[in-house]
Scaffold this motif. Structure first.
Motif, mmCIF file in Angstrom:
data_model
loop_
_atom_site.group_PDB
_atom_site.id
_atom_site.type_symbol
_atom_site.label_atom_id
_atom_site.label_comp_id
_atom_site.label_asym_id
_atom_site.label_seq_id
_atom_site.Cartn_x
_atom_site.Cartn_y
_atom_site.Cartn_z
ATOM 1 N N ASN A 7 0.792 -1.217 0.057
ATOM 2 C CA ASN A 7 -0.020 -0.097 0.013
ATOM 3 C C ASN A 7 1.053 1.230 -0.075
ATOM 4 O O ASN A 7 1.851 1.265 0.711
ATOM 5 C CB ASN A 7 -0.889 0.102 1.542
ATOM 6 N N ILE A 8 0.481 2.384 -0.941
ATOM 7 C CA ILE A 8 1.189 3.491 -0.887
ATOM 8 C C ILE A 8 0.487 4.531 0.154
ATOM 9 O O ILE A 8 -0.498 4.975 0.164
ATOM 10 C CB ILE A 8 1.202 4.046 -2.085
ATOM 11 N N ALA A 9 1.322 4.986 1.243
ATOM 12 C CA ALA A 9 0.996 5.945 1.872
ATOM 13 C C ALA A 9 1.366 7.459 1.448
ATOM 14 O O ALA A 9 2.424 7.464 1.009
ATOM 15 C CB ALA A 9 1.959 5.707 3.321
ATOM 16 N N HIS A 10 0.287 8.363 1.171
ATOM 17 C CA HIS A 10 0.830 9.420 0.618
ATOM 18 C C HIS A 10 1.164 10.645 1.437
ATOM 19 O O HIS A 10 0.819 10.482 2.844
ATOM 20 C CB HIS A 10 -0.648 9.905 -0.125
ATOM 21 N N LEU A 11 1.769 11.373 1.310
ATOM 22 C CA LEU A 11 2.454 12.641 1.963
ATOM 23 C C LEU A 11 1.497 13.997 1.610
ATOM 24 O O LEU A 11 1.553 14.109 0.196
ATOM 25 C CB LEU A 11 3.942 12.957 1.620
ATOM 26 N N ASN A 12 0.846 14.648 2.478
ATOM 27 C CA ASN A 12 0.524 15.557 2.086
ATOM 28 C C ASN A 12 1.341 17.084 2.896
ATOM 29 O O ASN A 12 2.312 16.463 3.420
ATOM 30 C CB ASN A 12 -1.142 15.953 2.446
ATOM 31 N N ARG A 13 0.958 17.963 2.604
ATOM 32 C CA ARG A 13 1.849 19.285 3.161
ATOM 33 C C ARG A 13 1.719 19.449 4.589
ATOM 34 O O ARG A 13 2.602 19.853 4.996
ATOM 35 C CB ARG A 13 1.229 20.512 2.658
ATOM 36 N N ARG A 14 1.161 18.499 5.274
ATOM 37 C CA ARG A 14 0.919 18.425 6.627
ATOM 38 C C ARG A 14 1.994 17.731 7.282
ATOM 39 O O ARG A 14 2.518 17.579 8.542
ATOM 40 C CB ARG A 14 -0.172 18.432 7.314
ATOM 41 N N GLY A 15 2.715 16.729 6.585
ATOM 42 C CA GLY A 15 3.623 15.636 7.102
ATOM 43 C C GLY A 15 3.537 14.310 6.580
ATOM 44 O O GLY A 15 2.667 14.105 5.611
ATOM 45 N N PHE A 16 4.302 13.433 7.319
ATOM 46 C CA PHE A 16 4.366 12.123 6.895
ATOM 47 C C PHE A 16 3.182 11.314 7.280
ATOM 48 O O PHE A 16 3.065 11.370 8.522
ATOM 49 C CB PHE A 16 5.529 11.438 6.909
ATOM 50 N N LEU A 17 2.709 10.449 6.587
ATOM 51 C CA LEU A 17 1.964 9.350 7.062
ATOM 52 C C LEU A 17 2.837 8.033 6.486
ATOM 53 O O LEU A 17 2.577 8.005 5.563
ATOM 54 C CB LEU A 17 0.494 9.445 6.479
ATOM 55 N N LYS A 18 2.859 7.186 7.878
ATOM 56 C CA LYS A 18 3.429 6.149 7.428
ATOM 57 C C LYS A 18 2.193 4.797 7.314
ATOM 58 O O LYS A 18 1.347 4.849 8.190
ATOM 59 C CB LYS A 18 4.414 5.827 8.476
ATOM 60 N N ALA A 19 2.837 3.802 6.453
ATOM 61 C CA ALA A 19 1.755 2.807 6.556
ATOM 62 C C ALA A 19 2.770 1.577 5.904
ATOM 63 O O ALA A 19 3.887 1.709 5.557
ATOM 64 C CB ALA A 19 0.609 2.985 5.253
ATOM 65 N N GLY A 20 2.123 0.310 6.116
ATOM 66 C CA GLY A 20 2.789 -1.019 5.862
ATOM 67 C C GLY A 20 3.778 -1.274 7.032
ATOM 68 O O GLY A 20 4.027 -0.596 7.817
ATOM 69 N N ALA A 21 4.243 -2.429 6.702
ATOM 70 C CA ALA A 21 5.339 -2.776 7.570
ATOM 71 C C ALA A 21 6.688 -2.029 7.237
ATOM 72 O O ALA A 21 7.032 -1.523 6.298
ATOM 73 C CB ALA A 21 5.840 -4.226 7.245
ATOM 74 N N VAL A 62 15.875 12.620 5.403
ATOM 75 C CA VAL A 62 15.931 13.151 4.074
ATOM 76 C C VAL A 62 14.552 13.315 3.223
ATOM 77 O O VAL A 62 14.376 13.990 2.462
ATOM 78 C CB VAL A 62 17.147 12.301 3.355
ATOM 79 N N LEU A 63 13.692 12.182 3.515
ATOM 80 C CA LEU A 63 12.492 12.314 2.720
ATOM 81 C C LEU A 63 11.625 13.337 3.191
ATOM 82 O O LEU A 63 10.971 14.036 2.370
ATOM 83 C CB LEU A 63 11.769 10.906 2.944
ATOM 84 N N GLY A 64 11.821 13.955 4.629
ATOM 85 C CA GLY A 64 11.098 14.984 4.930
ATOM 86 C C GLY A 64 11.767 16.502 4.168
ATOM 87 O O GLY A 64 11.070 17.307 3.783
ATOM 88 N N GLN A 65 13.025 16.367 4.061
ATOM 89 C CA GLN A 65 13.742 17.416 3.294
ATOM 90 C C GLN A 65 12.952 17.541 1.845
ATOM 91 O O GLN A 65 13.003 18.597 1.367
ATOM 92 C CB GLN A 65 15.155 17.222 3.496
ATOM 93 N N VAL A 66 13.058 16.057 1.219
ATOM 94 C CA VAL A 66 12.566 16.236 0.000
ATOM 95 C C VAL A 66 11.139 16.887 -0.291
ATOM 96 O O VAL A 66 10.714 17.579 -1.212
ATOM 97 C CB VAL A 66 12.477 14.851 -0.584
ATOM 98 N N GLN A 67 10.315 16.452 0.685
ATOM 99 C CA GLN A 67 8.920 16.685 0.692
ATOM 100 C C GLN A 67 9.052 18.382 0.847
ATOM 101 O O GLN A 67 8.005 19.109 0.410
ATOM 102 C CB GLN A 67 8.059 16.352 1.880
ATOM 103 N N LYS A 68 9.704 18.927 1.884
ATOM 104 C CA LYS A 68 9.559 20.456 2.079
ATOM 105 C C LYS A 68 10.180 21.117 0.988
ATOM 106 O O LYS A 68 9.697 22.270 0.773
ATOM 107 C CB LYS A 68 10.601 20.749 3.571
ATOM 108 N N ALA A 69 11.174 20.506 0.448
ATOM 109 C CA ALA A 69 11.824 21.427 -0.812
ATOM 110 C C ALA A 69 10.937 21.450 -2.011
ATOM 111 O O ALA A 69 11.048 22.288 -2.924
ATOM 112 C CB ALA A 69 13.426 20.792 -0.972
ATOM 113 N N THR A 70 10.357 20.273 -2.259
ATOM 114 C CA THR A 70 9.673 20.211 -3.537
ATOM 115 C C THR A 70 8.160 20.358 -3.353
ATOM 116 O O THR A 70 7.574 20.536 -4.370
ATOM 117 C CB THR A 70 9.939 18.900 -4.113
ATOM 118 N N GLY A 71 7.503 20.000 -2.269
ATOM 119 C CA GLY A 71 5.930 19.986 -2.342
ATOM 120 C C GLY A 71 5.378 18.845 -2.795
ATOM 121 O O GLY A 71 4.465 18.881 -3.306
ATOM 122 N N GLY A 72 6.286 17.759 -3.428
ATOM 123 C CA GLY A 72 5.915 16.529 -3.825
ATOM 124 C C GLY A 72 5.742 16.725 -5.393
ATOM 125 O O GLY A 72 5.088 16.194 -6.030
ATOM 126 N N GLN A 73 6.331 17.767 -6.175
ATOM 127 C CA GLN A 73 6.156 18.362 -7.372
ATOM 128 C C GLN A 73 7.485 18.371 -8.226
ATOM 129 O O GLN A 73 8.418 18.906 -7.547
ATOM 130 C CB GLN A 73 5.147 19.406 -7.688
#
Length: 426
Positions: A7-21, A62-73
């Protein structure tokens, strides 16, 4: 594998949501503000558990940095595309690394792959991408073990895989430079296991040591985990070894270093790749960690900045320490730089639906990342890039128990030398 772990856990602008093992976490990065018919899928394989887990302690940061720097785009050819990162745990096992890479390619349909941390991860992942025609960028494996373990032909190279890190020439050179800063009998004890790194070291290093006047005591290849290093320690004592050159992960080094103390084996300098790069791996030894040496792939004193966040090397280390409460270590910048390199390449892609177009963009990489210049045309092996590497020694620290002092910069002259090597004290 349990289907939940896909399952893919999506990240929105409010932060990480973790899913799966934890062994197969999938992270999706996107910005709902922009609609697009095409989502870029990036597979990522790392040893999050097992003896190589120290290599992955920076991944969440680092994944948090990626989200902050790019907004996922990402902006490609004037259009914005969402992307998602599907993270999988190799469990420090090459067979598992190959398995999860295959799942990412065949089940998840990733557009490209990134991976890092020793031949046990980068080699099987790269081979799986080569087999299936998927662009792949890796780092954090010396160039020779990466290339040799894959049966690479220096005249041909590979079609779908690119790699950047230090070479054996740099590693051996800077460590031998540090060996040469103290008085010794120039007798080296080898701890080279039966794996990608160990076999490459055993093939490449003995002639180099001999040419520089170093003797070699080599107990031979061994499979890990090894319950005892007592026989190797005994041989080193009998052969008059005063310098150790090894490449073993933290659990193995712990066994060796404790048995060395029990037998009162007291070498003047010790290098053990896969362990001595990590302060958290050697801190438990207390004062017995002070004086261990290592090649330095990256440090806060490196004069490079990130193309993704604009941070200097020092600022990257400071942010990590403030966010995590842990001391920086070298893989931090290499996890970060993987995203710098693939984002740089993706901006040049002419056709996202054509893997060859993505690969061509990666092949054209010519940039300066937080770990230094990256250009896959420079080699020394096809589709690879050799990054700057200094040498350092751990000393007693102030903010943290240990501090890494740069003692050699022959292969990274832009990095300032901070001190001279001192022999271990007992």
């Amino acid at each position: 594998m349990n289907k939940k772990t896909h399952n893919i856990a999506h990240l929105n602008r409010r932060g990480f949501l973790k899913a799966g093992a934890a062994s197969a976490a999938a992270v999706g990065l996107y910005s709902p503000a922009f609609a697009a018919e095409r989502t870029i899928k990036i597979g990522m394989v790392m040893p999050q558990t097992g003896p190589l887990a120290f290599f992955s302690e920076h991944v969440d940061f680092v994944l948090g940095q990626v989200q902050k720097a790019t907004g996922g785009q990402l902006t490609i050819d004037g259009r914005q595309y969402p992307f998602e990162i599907l993270l999988r745990d190799s469990q420090s096992n090459p067979n598992r690394a190959s398995e999860v890479a295959a799942q990412l390619i065949l089940d998840e349909g990733v557009d490209l792959m990134i991976a890092a941390a020793t031949p046990e991860t980068t080699v099987p992942v790269s081979d799986m991408c080569e087999l299936n025609g998927v662009p792949c960028v890796t780092n954090d494996t010396p160039l020779e073990p990466y290339f040799q373990a894959r049966g690479g032909d220096p005249d041909v190279g590979f079609e779908w895989t690119n790699h950047f890190f230090f070479s054996g020439t740099q590693s051996a050179g800077t460590n031998l430079n540090m060996f040469g800063q103290i008085a010794s009998d120039k007798m080296v004890g080898a701890l080279w296991p039966n794996d990608g790194d160990g076999n490459a070291f055993a093939q490449s290093y003995p002639p180099l040591f001999d040419s520089l006047g170093y003797g070699l005591s080599d107990p031979g290849r061994f499979d890990m985990p090894l319950s005892s290093y007592a026989a190797a320690v005994s041989q080193f004592k009998a052969d008059g070894v005063d310098l150790i050159y090894g490449v073993i992960p933290p659990p193995e080094f712990t066994t060796f270093w404790n048995e060395a103390a029990q037998q009162k084996f007291q070498p003047k300098l010790v290098y053990a790749g896969k362990t001595v790069q990590f302060p958290a791996a050697i801190e438990p030894f207390g004062a017995r960690a002070e004086g261990l040496i290592t090649e330095v792939w990256w440090a806060p004193s490196y004069p490079y900045a990130s193309t993704m966040t604009g941070q200097s090397s020092q600022e990257l280390a400071d942010e990590y320490e403030a966010a995590s409460g842990r001391q920086w270590s070298m893989p931090l910048a290499y996890r970060h730089s993987l995203f710098e390199v693939i984002f740089d390449g993706l901006k040049r892609v002419q056709d996202l639906d054509d893997p060859a177009s993505i690969q061509a963009a990666f092949n054209e990489t010519d940039m300066v990342s937080v770990v230094g210049p990256i250009n896959f045309q420079t080699g020394p092996l096809p589709n690879t890039c050799m990054t700057p590497t200094a040498g350092g020694q751990w000393v007693k620290g102030d903010k943290f128990p240990l501090n890494l002092v740069i003692c050699d910069n022959e292969f990274a002259p832009e990095v300032p030398v901070q001190g001279e090597v001192q022999p271990l004290t007992y």
